[in-house]
Design a protein around this motif. Sequence first.
Motif, short mmCIF file in Angstrom:
data_model
loop_
_atom_site.label_atom_id
_atom_site.label_comp_id
_atom_site.label_asym_id
_atom_site.label_seq_id
_atom_site.Cartn_x
_atom_site.Cartn_y
_atom_site.Cartn_z
N MET A 19 0.99 -1.27 -0.09
CA MET A 19 -0.16 0.14 0.01
C MET A 19 0.74 1.27 0.06
O MET A 19 1.64 1.39 0.87
CB MET A 19 -0.75 0.03 1.29
N SER A 20 0.67 2.03 -0.95
CA SER A 20 1.19 3.62 -1.13
C SER A 20 0.73 4.29 -0.01
O SER A 20 -0.52 4.55 0.37
CB SER A 20 1.47 3.89 -2.39
N ASN A 21 1.85 5.13 0.40
CA ASN A 21 1.47 6.22 1.44
C ASN A 21 1.26 7.59 0.58
O ASN A 21 1.18 8.72 1.52
CB ASN A 21 2.56 6.17 2.64
N THR A 22 1.42 7.51 -0.59
CA THR A 22 1.62 8.97 -1.35
C THR A 22 -0.14 8.95 -1.59
O THR A 22 -1.01 8.25 -1.98
CB THR A 22 2.07 8.69 -2.59
N HIS A 23 -0.65 10.37 -1.16
CA HIS A 23 -2.06 10.71 -1.33
C HIS A 23 -2.22 10.93 -2.78
O HIS A 23 -1.16 11.38 -3.62
CB HIS A 23 -2.03 12.19 -0.53
N PRO A 24 -3.23 10.67 -3.70
CA PRO A 24 -3.35 10.65 -4.87
C PRO A 24 -3.64 12.05 -5.35
O PRO A 24 -4.01 12.16 -6.73
CB PRO A 24 -4.77 9.86 -5.28
N ILE A 25 -3.63 13.05 -4.72
CA ILE A 25 -4.00 14.67 -4.86
C ILE A 25 -2.59 15.33 -4.62
O ILE A 25 -2.49 15.32 -3.41
CB ILE A 25 -5.25 14.95 -4.47
N THR A 26 -2.05 16.01 -5.23
CA THR A 26 -1.11 16.96 -5.09
C THR A 26 -1.26 18.23 -5.24
O THR A 26 -1.63 18.81 -6.40
CB THR A 26 0.50 16.36 -6.07
N LEU A 27 -0.91 19.18 -4.18
CA LEU A 27 -0.94 20.50 -4.47
C LEU A 27 0.44 21.01 -5.32
O LEU A 27 1.21 20.88 -4.81
CB LEU A 27 -1.16 21.33 -3.05
N GLN A 28 -0.45 21.87 -6.25
CA GLN A 28 0.94 22.43 -7.29
C GLN A 28 1.09 23.88 -6.84
O GLN A 28 2.10 24.44 -6.84
CB GLN A 28 0.55 22.44 -8.64
N GLN A 29 0.01 24.49 -6.75
CA GLN A 29 0.14 26.19 -6.32
C GLN A 29 -1.17 26.58 -5.56
O GLN A 29 -2.05 26.16 -5.94
CB GLN A 29 0.25 26.92 -7.75
#
Length: 140
Positions: free
Chosen positions: A1-11
């Motif tokens: 299981m990945s700990n990476t959130h599927p949404i990334t803030l760019q700006q």
Amino acid sequence: MSNTHPITLQQVFFVRSVVVANTAHTPSETEVTLAPVNSLDVRKMPDQERIYQAHMRCTINAENEPSQPYVIDMECVGNFEVDGKLSPEEAERGVLITANSVLYGAIREAVSWLTGRQPFGALTLGLSVLATSSKLEIES
């Protein structure tokens, strides 16, 4: 299981930052501050498969009621990148939830900082809770 959130803030950036001290205001011990009126709109960016943009606008005392210390009108924009594994529905819902936290948090911080340097002192906004409506609006 990945700990990476599927949404990334760019700006995150502000396109409107208005905080006006109400010169007709007289502070009282029973003062009640009006609740913020928030709106949130999320859109997929054209020609950018995984990029969504969210706009949040927050107003307080737009009618300039003398019982209130400030007139506030803030608008914050955020760009978010979504994981390609999300369906369009999951992506939009995820960005809506994430944007509510991120953009309202930025607005809360800006309002607190700006009003803290105004004559009636810092105004601390409460939480913003997503509510169902025909337009994606936020209740505070």
